[in-house]
Design a protein around this motif. Structure first.
Motif, short mmCIF file in Angstrom:
data_model
loop_
_atom_site.label_atom_id
_atom_site.label_comp_id
_atom_site.label_asym_id
_atom_site.label_seq_id
_atom_site.Cartn_x
_atom_site.Cartn_y
_atom_site.Cartn_z
N SER A 160 0.58 -0.78 0.30
CA SER A 160 -0.22 -0.15 0.29
C SER A 160 0.59 0.90 0.31
O SER A 160 2.14 1.24 0.13
CB SER A 160 -0.68 -0.38 1.66
N ILE A 199 -8.05 9.24 -9.18
CA ILE A 199 -8.08 9.22 -7.77
C ILE A 199 -8.25 10.83 -7.75
O ILE A 199 -8.98 11.38 -6.12
CB ILE A 199 -6.88 9.16 -6.25
N TYR A 221 -8.24 2.00 -4.13
CA TYR A 221 -8.11 3.09 -3.52
C TYR A 221 -9.25 3.55 -2.14
O TYR A 221 -10.60 3.27 -3.24
CB TYR A 221 -7.12 4.87 -4.53
N LYS A 230 -5.20 10.27 -0.30
CA LYS A 230 -5.73 8.48 -0.32
C LYS A 230 -5.05 7.46 -0.25
O LYS A 230 -3.02 7.41 -0.50
CB LYS A 230 -6.03 8.65 -2.43
N VAL A 232 -3.90 4.00 -1.09
CA VAL A 232 -3.58 2.93 -2.40
C VAL A 232 -3.67 1.59 -2.11
O VAL A 232 -2.51 1.11 -1.23
CB VAL A 232 -3.26 3.44 -3.32
#
Length: 288
Positions: A160, A199, A221, A230, A232
């Motif tokens: 991530s 995003i 996301y 954000k 992800v």
């Protein structure tokens, strides 16, 4: 339908990451706001008193690297041993201006602290009662944040990362992206441009794209509340499609069992019916 279900599951997982990050940030913000409230209620803004209070509180939070205050007259007070140069102007610093001008909490993007070499974020809050007399701030190491994120269970080869609302990479396993302040659209000849666009235009979603390591992945996301970052999660294509296959097999089995069960029910209902009675029953049902 199977793909949609898997997308939804992936979003649920990445939302766990987002929730943990948000909880971590809120905890640090609440702690700093409480310190500001204590200092403001004491209504004693002399340097010695402020420094003593900051040092006492600083010993209780292992994530905090330093607490510091800038009063409106430019006075700088910190818990570290750093001495500002003669031309240093705390009132021109972004951490001061953001909190002072908005009269709200301000949170910086992660950056490399020049004094420690650690990746930190700065949180700053207004200081004062009816009038703002200065700004209280703290530099916090994100090491504990990374630890919190990594505690979320994930599969092999998944990872991530965090970007801001414009796609600039804030936290990533490839530190080069962070140090050079790259955005998603500039990586691997623009292979992540669709993700970058997505995003910026939606709070959650799943996008298929080629990652920086030239491996095709699915990117789930979600938005981190409060900071508009954000979170992800990158999932290798093969691993994602394997999950699709598992769900598809489960769906086929469930359908087959359901069909077999329905057939048995129908056979039971019509067991003992003669063909003539069955035809008559259907005819009367249609008439009714």
């Amino acid at each position: 339908k199977v793909i949609k279900e898997l997308d939804e599951k992936a979003i649920l997982v990445v939302e766990k990451y987002g929730d943990r990050i948000n909880d971590w940030i809120n905890k640090e913000v609440t702690s700093l706001e409480e310190l500001s409230r204590i200092l403001s209620l004491a209504n004693n803004f002399k340097s010695d008193y402020i420094k003593k209070c900051l040092e006492e509180v600083g010993n209780d939070n292992e994530n905090v690297l330093v607490y510091y205050v800038a009063l409106n007259d430019g006075t700088y007070i910190g818990t570290d041993q750093w001495t500002p140069s003669a031309d240093y102007n705390a009132l021109s610093m972004e951490w001061y201006k953001s909190a002072y001008e908005t009269k709200k909490v301000a949170i910086s993007k992660p950056y490399i602290d020049s004094a420690t070499g650690s990746t930190v974020i700065t949180i700053s809050v207004p200081l004062g009662n009816e009038e703002i007399v200065g700004v209280l701030a703290t530099d916090i190491s994100i090491d504990s944040l990374l630890q919190v994120v990594n505690e979320v269970k994930r599969e092999k080869d998944e990872y991530s990362f965090i970007v801001d609302e414009n796609g600039e990479i804030l936290i990533h396993i490839n530190e080069e992206f962070v140090n050079s302040k790259k955005d998603l659209a500039s990586i691997n000849n623009g292979s992540l441009s669709r993700l970058n666009e997505a995003i910026q235009n939606s709070n959650t979603g799943v996008i298929k794209a080629v990652d920086y390591d030239k491996v095709t992945k699915y990117f789930a996301y979600t938005t981190i509340d409060g900071v508009n970052w954000k979170c992800v999660m990158a999932i290798p294509k093969n691993q994602y499609l394997y999950s699709v296959g598992i769900l598809l097999v489960i769906s086929i089995i469930a359908f087959s069992l359901g069909f077999a069960f329905t057939r048995e029910i129908v056979s039971f209902m019509f067991d003992g019916f003669s063909n003539e009675k069955f035809i008559l029953t259907v005819f009367l049902t249609r008439i009714t």
